[in-house]
Design a protein around this motif. Structure first.
Motif, PDB file in Angstrom:
ATOM      1  N   SER A  21       0.831  -1.208   0.000  1.00  0.00           N
ATOM      2  CA  SER A  21       0.000   0.000   0.000  1.00  0.00           C
ATOM      3  C   SER A  21       0.864   1.255   0.000  1.00  0.00           C
ATOM      4  O   SER A  21       0.528   2.248  -0.657  1.00  0.00           O
ATOM      5  CB  SER A  21      -0.932   0.007   1.226  1.00  0.00           C
ATOM      6  N   PHE A  22       1.997   1.215   0.731  1.00  0.00           N
ATOM      7  CA  PHE A  22       2.921   2.353   0.714  1.00  0.00           C
ATOM      8  C   PHE A  22       3.480   2.569  -0.689  1.00  0.00           C
ATOM      9  O   PHE A  22       3.665   3.705  -1.129  1.00  0.00           O
ATOM     10  CB  PHE A  22       4.067   2.121   1.703  1.00  0.00           C
ATOM     11  N   VAL A  23       3.754   1.463  -1.396  1.00  0.00           N
ATOM     12  CA  VAL A  23       4.238   1.567  -2.780  1.00  0.00           C
ATOM     13  C   VAL A  23       3.182   2.245  -3.647  1.00  0.00           C
ATOM     14  O   VAL A  23       3.485   3.120  -4.466  1.00  0.00           O
ATOM     15  CB  VAL A  23       4.593   0.176  -3.341  1.00  0.00           C
ATOM     16  N   ARG A  24       1.934   1.839  -3.476  1.00  0.00           N
ATOM     17  CA  ARG A  24       0.836   2.458  -4.246  1.00  0.00           C
ATOM     18  C   ARG A  24       0.753   3.949  -3.977  1.00  0.00           C
ATOM     19  O   ARG A  24       0.574   4.747  -4.900  1.00  0.00           O
ATOM     20  CB  ARG A  24      -0.497   1.804  -3.893  1.00  0.00           C
ATOM     21  N   LEU A  25       0.878   4.335  -2.709  1.00  0.00           N
ATOM     22  CA  LEU A  25       0.828   5.758  -2.377  1.00  0.00           C
ATOM     23  C   LEU A  25       1.995   6.516  -3.008  1.00  0.00           C
ATOM     24  O   LEU A  25       1.828   7.644  -3.480  1.00  0.00           O
ATOM     25  CB  LEU A  25       0.837   5.935  -0.856  1.00  0.00           C
ATOM     26  N   ALA A  26       3.173   5.892  -3.016  1.00  0.00           N
ATOM     27  CA  ALA A  26       4.345   6.533  -3.608  1.00  0.00           C
ATOM     28  C   ALA A  26       4.202   6.685  -5.116  1.00  0.00           C
ATOM     29  O   ALA A  26       4.785   7.594  -5.718  1.00  0.00           O
ATOM     30  CB  ALA A  26       5.606   5.725  -3.276  1.00  0.00           C
ATOM     31  N   LEU A  27       3.405   5.808  -5.744  1.00  0.00           N
ATOM     32  CA  LEU A  27       3.219   5.872  -7.192  1.00  0.00           C
ATOM     33  C   LEU A  27       2.250   6.980  -7.614  1.00  0.00           C
ATOM     34  O   LEU A  27       2.231   7.365  -8.786  1.00  0.00           O
ATOM     35  CB  LEU A  27       2.690   4.526  -7.719  1.00  0.00           C
ATOM     36  N   VAL A  28       1.466   7.499  -6.664  1.00  0.00           N
ATOM     37  CA  VAL A  28       0.468   8.520  -7.008  1.00  0.00           C
ATOM     38  C   VAL A  28       1.122   9.761  -7.622  1.00  0.00           C
ATOM     39  O   VAL A  28       0.719  10.202  -8.710  1.00  0.00           O
ATOM     40  CB  VAL A  28      -0.399   8.892  -5.788  1.00  0.00           C
ATOM     41  N   SER A  51      -2.615  -1.256  -9.703  1.00  0.00           N
ATOM     42  CA  SER A  51      -3.749  -2.182  -9.619  1.00  0.00           C
ATOM     43  C   SER A  51      -3.298  -3.572  -9.206  1.00  0.00           C
ATOM     44  O   SER A  51      -3.968  -4.260  -8.423  1.00  0.00           O
ATOM     45  CB  SER A  51      -4.482  -2.242 -10.961  1.00  0.00           C
ATOM     46  N   VAL A  52      -2.143  -4.000  -9.718  1.00  0.00           N
ATOM     47  CA  VAL A  52      -1.608  -5.314  -9.365  1.00  0.00           C
ATOM     48  C   VAL A  52      -1.245  -5.362  -7.884  1.00  0.00           C
ATOM     49  O   VAL A  52      -1.559  -6.325  -7.182  1.00  0.00           O
ATOM     50  CB  VAL A  52      -0.386  -5.662 -10.241  1.00  0.00           C
ATOM     51  N   THR A  53      -0.594  -4.296  -7.385  1.00  0.00           N
ATOM     52  CA  THR A  53      -0.233  -4.271  -5.961  1.00  0.00           C
ATOM     53  C   THR A  53      -1.486  -4.205  -5.089  1.00  0.00           C
ATOM     54  O   THR A  53      -1.521  -4.781  -3.997  1.00  0.00           O
ATOM     55  CB  THR A  53       0.685  -3.074  -5.647  1.00  0.00           C
ATOM     56  N   ASP A  54      -2.518  -3.519  -5.579  1.00  0.00           N
ATOM     57  CA  ASP A  54      -3.793  -3.457  -4.855  1.00  0.00           C
ATOM     58  C   ASP A  54      -4.390  -4.852  -4.723  1.00  0.00           C
ATOM     59  O   ASP A  54      -4.859  -5.259  -3.654  1.00  0.00           O
ATOM     60  CB  ASP A  54      -4.742  -2.526  -5.592  1.00  0.00           C
ATOM     61  N   PHE A  55      -4.366  -5.610  -5.816  1.00  0.00           N
ATOM     62  CA  PHE A  55      -4.899  -6.981  -5.795  1.00  0.00           C
ATOM     63  C   PHE A  55      -4.070  -7.862  -4.864  1.00  0.00           C
ATOM     64  O   PHE A  55      -4.615  -8.615  -4.047  1.00  0.00           O
ATOM     65  CB  PHE A  55      -4.889  -7.551  -7.207  1.00  0.00           C
ATOM     66  N   LEU A  56      -2.743  -7.735  -4.961  1.00  0.00           N
ATOM     67  CA  LEU A  56      -1.861  -8.597  -4.168  1.00  0.00           C
ATOM     68  C   LEU A  56      -1.982  -8.314  -2.675  1.00  0.00           C
ATOM     69  O   LEU A  56      -1.995  -9.245  -1.869  1.00  0.00           O
ATOM     70  CB  LEU A  56      -0.410  -8.422  -4.619  1.00  0.00           C
ATOM     71  N   PRO A  76      -8.164   2.144   0.953  1.00  0.00           N
ATOM     72  CA  PRO A  76      -9.117   3.075   0.327  1.00  0.00           C
ATOM     73  C   PRO A  76      -8.507   4.450   0.075  1.00  0.00           C
ATOM     74  O   PRO A  76      -8.900   5.138  -0.875  1.00  0.00           O
ATOM     75  CB  PRO A  76     -10.271   3.147   1.341  1.00  0.00           C
ATOM     76  N   ALA A  77      -7.543   4.857   0.914  1.00  0.00           N
ATOM     77  CA  ALA A  77      -6.896   6.153   0.699  1.00  0.00           C
ATOM     78  C   ALA A  77      -6.148   6.160  -0.629  1.00  0.00           C
ATOM     79  O   ALA A  77      -6.206   7.142  -1.383  1.00  0.00           O
ATOM     80  CB  ALA A  77      -5.939   6.475   1.845  1.00  0.00           C
ATOM     81  N   ALA A  78      -5.439   5.072  -0.928  1.00  0.00           N
ATOM     82  CA  ALA A  78      -4.713   4.981  -2.195  1.00  0.00           C
ATOM     83  C   ALA A  78      -5.688   4.997  -3.373  1.00  0.00           C
ATOM     84  O   ALA A  78      -5.428   5.645  -4.397  1.00  0.00           O
ATOM     85  CB  ALA A  78      -3.856   3.712  -2.219  1.00  0.00           C
ATOM     86  N   ASP A  79      -6.807   4.290  -3.247  1.00  0.00           N
ATOM     87  CA  ASP A  79      -7.819   4.302  -4.310  1.00  0.00           C
ATOM     88  C   ASP A  79      -8.320   5.722  -4.569  1.00  0.00           C
ATOM     89  O   ASP A  79      -8.413   6.166  -5.719  1.00  0.00           O
ATOM     90  CB  ASP A  79      -9.007   3.410  -3.932  1.00  0.00           C
ATOM     91  N   LEU A  81      -6.863   8.590  -3.823  1.00  0.00           N
ATOM     92  CA  LEU A  81      -5.819   9.465  -4.350  1.00  0.00           C
ATOM     93  C   LEU A  81      -5.587   9.219  -5.831  1.00  0.00           C
ATOM     94  O   LEU A  81      -5.338  10.166  -6.593  1.00  0.00           O
ATOM     95  CB  LEU A  81      -4.521   9.263  -3.559  1.00  0.00           C
ATOM     96  N   PHE A  82      -5.661   7.959  -6.257  1.00  0.00           N
ATOM     97  CA  PHE A  82      -5.499   7.677  -7.686  1.00  0.00           C
ATOM     98  C   PHE A  82      -6.664   8.249  -8.489  1.00  0.00           C
ATOM     99  O   PHE A  82      -6.472   8.767  -9.591  1.00  0.00           O
ATOM    100  CB  PHE A  82      -5.354   6.172  -7.925  1.00  0.00           C
ATOM    101  N   ILE A  83      -7.865   8.168  -7.945  1.00  0.00           N
ATOM    102  CA  ILE A  83      -9.019   8.760  -8.635  1.00  0.00           C
ATOM    103  C   ILE A  83      -8.835  10.273  -8.755  1.00  0.00           C
ATOM    104  O   ILE A  83      -9.011  10.859  -9.830  1.00  0.00           O
ATOM    105  CB  ILE A  83     -10.318   8.428  -7.892  1.00  0.00           C
ATOM    106  N   PHE A  84      -8.449  10.921  -7.645  1.00  0.00           N
ATOM    107  CA  PHE A  84      -8.257  12.370  -7.671  1.00  0.00           C
ATOM    108  C   PHE A  84      -7.122  12.761  -8.609  1.00  0.00           C
ATOM    109  O   PHE A  84      -7.233  13.741  -9.363  1.00  0.00           O
ATOM    110  CB  PHE A  84      -7.967  12.896  -6.260  1.00  0.00           C
ATOM    111  N   ALA A  85      -6.004  12.007  -8.555  1.00  0.00           N
ATOM    112  CA  ALA A  85      -4.867  12.315  -9.424  1.00  0.00           C
ATOM    113  C   ALA A  85      -5.249  12.186 -10.888  1.00  0.00           C
ATOM    114  O   ALA A  85      -4.867  13.020 -11.720  1.00  0.00           O
ATOM    115  CB  ALA A  85      -3.691  11.389  -9.093  1.00  0.00           C
ATOM    116  N   THR A  86      -6.019  11.142 -11.208  1.00  0.00           N
ATOM    117  CA  THR A  86      -6.445  10.947 -12.599  1.00  0.00           C
ATOM    118  C   THR A  86      -7.368  12.070 -13.039  1.00  0.00           C
ATOM    119  O   THR A  86      -7.227  12.629 -14.132  1.00  0.00           O
ATOM    120  CB  THR A  86      -7.167   9.596 -12.765  1.00  0.00           C
ATOM    121  N   LEU A  87      -8.313  12.429 -12.183  1.00  0.00           N
ATOM    122  CA  LEU A  87      -9.238  13.514 -12.502  1.00  0.00           C
ATOM    123  C   LEU A  87      -8.499  14.821 -12.744  1.00  0.00           C
ATOM    124  O   LEU A  87      -8.728  15.518 -13.743  1.00  0.00           O
ATOM    125  CB  LEU A  87     -10.245  13.699 -11.364  1.00  0.00           C
TER     126      LEU A  87
END
Length: 205
Positions: A21-28, A51-56, A76-79, A81-87
């Motif tokens: 999850s920390f990796v996902r946050l760093a990728l934002v 998405s792969v790290t989220d599944f794993l 859910p925070a990472a999810d 943040l990715f939605i906001f970053a994409t928007l």
């Protein structure tokens, strides 16, 4: 349901799911920079890795009983943040309108205010409504689908209508769920607390 209730939730921080999850946050921020620079292919690759790290992290947490309180917040925070970053990235590139960004961010601001109101009345957060889950699902997949059309214009005539259908439906459900949370908050805060006199007691005093 009973099986979920019996699952032990630990207070550990450095578990493998949490590290993912920390990796996902760093990728934002990496993802956002790539998106703003117009490198849609690398941005999509970053999103796929996320998405792969989220599944794993979900599979590992359940399989090896590594569910933690921190993980329940990070995922859910990472999810979000990715939605906001994409928007924000797509809005800066003028691919999606800013009203969509404001509509989705505005709903989360409303939920934040409701959370403060509940906390002031000594209540925890409301249970997640299934409409909120469906809305998040729609938005989480709508924006990458729109990005596919930007990264590979040859398929844009297929991906763009699908992505926009998911985005508009997701935004609608997002606010529908928000209205349900608002109604539930109003209902809950009207319930007298154990040490709090009811309105009839106050009037009769």
């Amino acid at each position: 349901m009973d099986e979920v209730n019996r699952t032990e939730v630990s207070s550990r921080v450095f578990t493998l799911p949490n590290c993912l999850s920390f990796v996902r946050l760093a990728l934002v921020p990496v993802f956002l920079v790539l998106l703003i620079s117009g490198d849609y292919v690398l941005a999509l690759v970053t999103l796929v890795i996320s998405s792969v790290t989220d599944f794993l992290d979900g599979v590992i947490a359940r399989r090896f009983n590594q569910i933690s309180r921190l993980g329940q917040l990070l995922d859910p925070a990472a999810d979000r943040l990715f939605i906001f970053a994409t928007l924000i990235g797509l809005a800066i590139q003028q691919i999606v309108p800013w009203w969509l960004v404001l509509a989705i961010l505005g709903r989360d601001v409303v939920l934040l205010v409701l959370g403060v109101i509940l906390a002031n009345h000594r209540y925890g957060p409301l249970p997640v409504h299934h409409l909120g889950k469906v809305a998040t699902f729609c938005l989480f997949y709508a924006l990458p689908i729109i990005m596919i059309g930007q990264a590979f214009p040859a398929v844009g005539f297929v991906t763009d209508p699908i992505g926009w259908a998911f985005a508009i439906w997701g935004a609608f459900l997002y606010w529908w769920a928000g209205i349900i949370y608002l109604r539930e908050t109003i209902r809950v805060v009207r319930i007298p607390l154990p040490n709090e006199p009811s309105a009839s007691d106050t009037l009769g005093a």
